[in-house]
Write a protein that holds these residues in place. Structure first.
Motif, PDB file in Angstrom:
ATOM      1  N   ALA A   6      41.741  27.167  31.868  1.00  7.83           N
ATOM      2  CA  ALA A   6      42.625  28.159  31.237  1.00  7.83           C
ATOM      3  C   ALA A   6      43.184  29.112  32.293  1.00  7.83           C
ATOM      4  CB  ALA A   6      41.862  28.941  30.166  1.00  7.83           C
ATOM      5  N   GLY A   7      42.348  29.518  33.231  1.00  7.26           N
ATOM      6  CA  GLY A   7      42.805  30.390  34.305  1.00  7.26           C
ATOM      7  C   GLY A   7      43.867  29.720  35.160  1.00  7.26           C
ATOM      8  N   GLU A   8      43.717  28.419  35.401  1.00  5.81           N
ATOM      9  CA  GLU A   8      44.720  27.657  36.154  1.00  5.81           C
ATOM     10  C   GLU A   8      46.056  27.651  35.414  1.00  5.81           C
ATOM     11  OE1 GLU A   8      44.797  26.354  39.106  1.00  5.81           O
ATOM     12  OE2 GLU A   8      42.692  26.443  39.687  1.00  5.81           O
ATOM     13  N   ARG A   9      46.005  27.482  34.084  1.00  7.44           N
ATOM     14  CA  ARG A   9      47.257  27.495  33.306  1.00  7.44           C
ATOM     15  C   ARG A   9      47.927  28.864  33.397  1.00  7.44           C
ATOM     16  NH1 ARG A   9      44.066  25.136  29.359  1.00  7.44           N
ATOM     17  NH2 ARG A   9      44.457  26.839  27.880  1.00  7.44           N
ATOM     18  N   VAL A  10      47.137  29.912  33.343  1.00  6.17           N
ATOM     19  CA  VAL A  10      47.677  31.270  33.478  1.00  6.17           C
ATOM     20  C   VAL A  10      48.298  31.436  34.860  1.00  6.17           C
ATOM     21  CG1 VAL A  10      47.052  33.719  33.655  1.00  6.17           C
ATOM     22  CG2 VAL A  10      46.100  32.314  31.815  1.00  6.17           C
ATOM     23  N   TRP A  11      47.583  31.020  35.872  1.00  3.54           N
ATOM     24  CA  TRP A  11      48.042  31.151  37.255  1.00  3.54           C
ATOM     25  C   TRP A  11      49.360  30.412  37.460  1.00  3.54           C
ATOM     26  CZ3 TRP A  11      48.015  34.104  41.154  1.00  3.54           C
ATOM     27  CH2 TRP A  11      48.200  33.654  42.456  1.00  3.54           C
ATOM     28  N   GLY A  38      45.126  33.357  25.572  1.00  4.34           N
ATOM     29  CA  GLY A  38      45.214  34.682  24.973  1.00  4.34           C
ATOM     30  C   GLY A  38      45.179  35.816  25.998  1.00  4.34           C
ATOM     31  N   LYS A  39      45.814  36.929  25.622  1.00  2.00           N
ATOM     32  CA  LYS A  39      45.859  38.087  26.522  1.00  2.00           C
ATOM     33  C   LYS A  39      44.475  38.568  26.937  1.00  2.00           C
ATOM     34  CE  LYS A  39      48.853  41.317  25.334  1.00  2.00           C
ATOM     35  NZ  LYS A  39      49.774  42.157  24.545  1.00  2.00           N
ATOM     36  N   PRO A  40      43.492  38.654  26.027  1.00  2.00           N
ATOM     37  CA  PRO A  40      42.161  39.110  26.463  1.00  2.00           C
ATOM     38  C   PRO A  40      41.570  38.223  27.563  1.00  2.00           C
ATOM     39  CG  PRO A  40      42.300  39.174  24.071  1.00  2.00           C
ATOM     40  CD  PRO A  40      43.535  38.478  24.564  1.00  2.00           C
ATOM     41  N   SER A  41      41.799  36.909  27.461  1.00  2.00           N
ATOM     42  CA  SER A  41      41.289  35.994  28.491  1.00  2.00           C
ATOM     43  C   SER A  41      41.988  36.218  29.823  1.00  2.00           C
ATOM     44  CB  SER A  41      41.478  34.539  28.052  1.00  2.00           C
ATOM     45  OG  SER A  41      40.697  34.274  26.910  1.00  2.00           O
ATOM     46  N   ILE A  42      43.275  36.525  29.766  1.00  2.00           N
ATOM     47  CA  ILE A  42      44.026  36.799  30.995  1.00  2.00           C
ATOM     48  C   ILE A  42      43.462  38.038  31.679  1.00  2.00           C
ATOM     49  CG2 ILE A  42      46.280  37.475  31.927  1.00  2.00           C
ATOM     50  CD1 ILE A  42      47.545  35.690  29.735  1.00  2.00           C
ATOM     51  N   TYR A  43      43.232  39.094  30.903  1.00  2.00           N
ATOM     52  CA  TYR A  43      42.688  40.330  31.484  1.00  2.00           C
ATOM     53  C   TYR A  43      41.284  40.116  32.036  1.00  2.00           C
ATOM     54  CZ  TYR A  43      46.649  42.962  29.688  1.00  2.00           C
ATOM     55  OH  TYR A  43      47.913  43.446  29.456  1.00  2.00           O
ATOM     56  N   ARG A  44      40.488  39.285  31.356  1.00  2.00           N
ATOM     57  CA  ARG A  44      39.133  39.007  31.865  1.00  2.00           C
ATOM     58  C   ARG A  44      39.198  38.255  33.192  1.00  2.00           C
ATOM     59  NH1 ARG A  44      37.828  38.229  26.561  1.00  2.00           N
ATOM     60  NH2 ARG A  44      38.126  35.968  26.663  1.00  2.00           N
ATOM     61  N   ALA A  45      40.132  37.305  33.296  1.00  2.00           N
ATOM     62  CA  ALA A  45      40.204  36.472  34.498  1.00  2.00           C
ATOM     63  C   ALA A  45      40.870  37.184  35.664  1.00  2.00           C
ATOM     64  CB  ALA A  45      40.957  35.172  34.187  1.00  2.00           C
ATOM     65  N   PHE A  46      41.868  38.019  35.380  1.00  2.00           N
ATOM     66  CA  PHE A  46      42.668  38.579  36.471  1.00  2.00           C
ATOM     67  C   PHE A  46      42.654  40.109  36.532  1.00  2.00           C
ATOM     68  CE2 PHE A  46      44.426  34.373  35.658  1.00  2.00           C
ATOM     69  CZ  PHE A  46      44.426  33.854  36.939  1.00  2.00           C
ATOM     70  N   LYS A  49      47.925  42.769  35.060  1.00  2.00           N
ATOM     71  CA  LYS A  49      49.124  42.068  35.530  1.00  2.00           C
ATOM     72  C   LYS A  49      49.380  42.406  36.992  1.00  2.00           C
ATOM     73  CE  LYS A  49      53.664  42.886  35.307  1.00  2.00           C
ATOM     74  NZ  LYS A  49      54.987  43.208  34.810  1.00  2.00           N
ATOM     75  N   ASP A  50      49.145  43.653  37.388  1.00  2.00           N
ATOM     76  CA  ASP A  50      49.344  44.032  38.791  1.00  2.00           C
ATOM     77  C   ASP A  50      48.445  43.218  39.722  1.00  2.00           C
ATOM     78  OD1 ASP A  50      51.285  45.843  38.107  1.00  2.00           O
ATOM     79  OD2 ASP A  50      50.051  47.626  38.458  1.00  2.00           O
ATOM     80  N   GLU A  51      47.186  43.032  39.335  1.00  2.00           N
ATOM     81  CA  GLU A  51      46.273  42.249  40.168  1.00  2.00           C
ATOM     82  C   GLU A  51      46.726  40.791  40.250  1.00  2.00           C
ATOM     83  OE1 GLU A  51      41.974  42.981  39.541  1.00  2.00           O
ATOM     84  OE2 GLU A  51      42.646  44.717  38.370  1.00  2.00           O
ATOM     85  N   LEU A  52      47.232  40.272  39.155  1.00  2.00           N
ATOM     86  CA  LEU A  52      47.771  38.911  39.139  1.00  2.00           C
ATOM     87  C   LEU A  52      49.000  38.827  40.052  1.00  2.00           C
ATOM     88  CD1 LEU A  52      47.668  36.049  37.945  1.00  2.00           C
ATOM     89  CD2 LEU A  52      48.896  36.921  35.949  1.00  2.00           C
ATOM     90  N   ALA A  53      49.855  39.836  40.000  1.00  2.00           N
ATOM     91  CA  ALA A  53      51.057  39.869  40.848  1.00  2.00           C
ATOM     92  C   ALA A  53      50.687  39.965  42.324  1.00  2.00           C
ATOM     93  CB  ALA A  53      51.960  41.035  40.445  1.00  2.00           C
TER      94      ALA A  53
END
Length: 195
Positions: A6-11, A38-46, A49-53
């Motif tokens: 799931a994290g790979e798909r987000v990435w 889901g958004k909660p999973s994105i926040y848990r993984a990354f 949004k700034d950290e992902l960027a």
């Protein structure tokens, strides 16, 4: 990064959207929709949004040391050929279909606050490229290699931008020609100063 599927798909989704549409205009909801996570999973993984960027921008920065090692192996003892090879590779990327400009420069423009962590990450990567150009021109007989490297960086950034406005192939070819002429002018100047 050690991501889950799931994290790979987000990435993958975030990298594509950030490059195509910009970092600032991309929301976590859009990344969630595109990735199916889901958004909660994105926040848990990354984290955010700034950290992902910031991770995206760091990934976009190719290691200058790897570039130096590659061109020195390909063109041993010929610093001008080494620089030409790097510039030719940049020009090739600029002319490639789907090119949307330099992701680092695009992000700097999106974030006017020089202290914002996303802008800081983009600036750090741009600084590494400036250092790469400086290292490439230092072996040439130039009075001020740092100034020449800065001008080359300006030409590279200009080619990225004009490729978005005009013909990408023309911008790519213009970059190669402009860097060659710039070097010729500075090297001729150094030679005339010696005589």
């Amino acid at each position: 990064m050690g991501l889950t599927p799931a994290g790979e798909r987000v990435w993958d989704a975030a990298r594509e959207i950030f490059y195509q549409e910009g970092v600032r205009s991309t929301g976590v909801a859009e990344i969630a929709e595109r990735s199916g996570v889901g958004k909660p999973s994105i926040y848990r993984a990354f984290g955010s949004k700034d950290e992902l960027a910031v991770a995206y921008l760091r990934e976009k920065g190719i290691s200058p040391q790897e570039i130096i090692e590659t061109v020195r192996a390909a063109c041993p003892g010929d610093p001008r050929a080494q620089l030409r090879r790097v510039v030719a590779e940049i020009a090739e990327a600029i002319a490639a279909p789907g090119h949307r400009g330099c992701p680092l420069a695009n992000t700097v423009v999106e974030f006017p606050d020089r202290a914002h962590p996303v802008r800081v990450a983009a600036q750090e990567q741009k600084q590494r490229y400036l250092e790469l150009f400086t290292e490439l021109v230092e072996p040439l007989p130039l009075a001020d290699p740092g100034q020449v490297a800065y001008l080359i960086q300006m030409l590279v950034d200009g080619a990225h931008i004009t490729s978005q406005v005009f013909d990408p192939g023309r911008s790519a070819a213009g970059l190669v020609t402009a860097v060659d002429r710039l070097l010729d002018a500075f090297l001729d100047q150094e030679e005339s100063d010696v005589h």
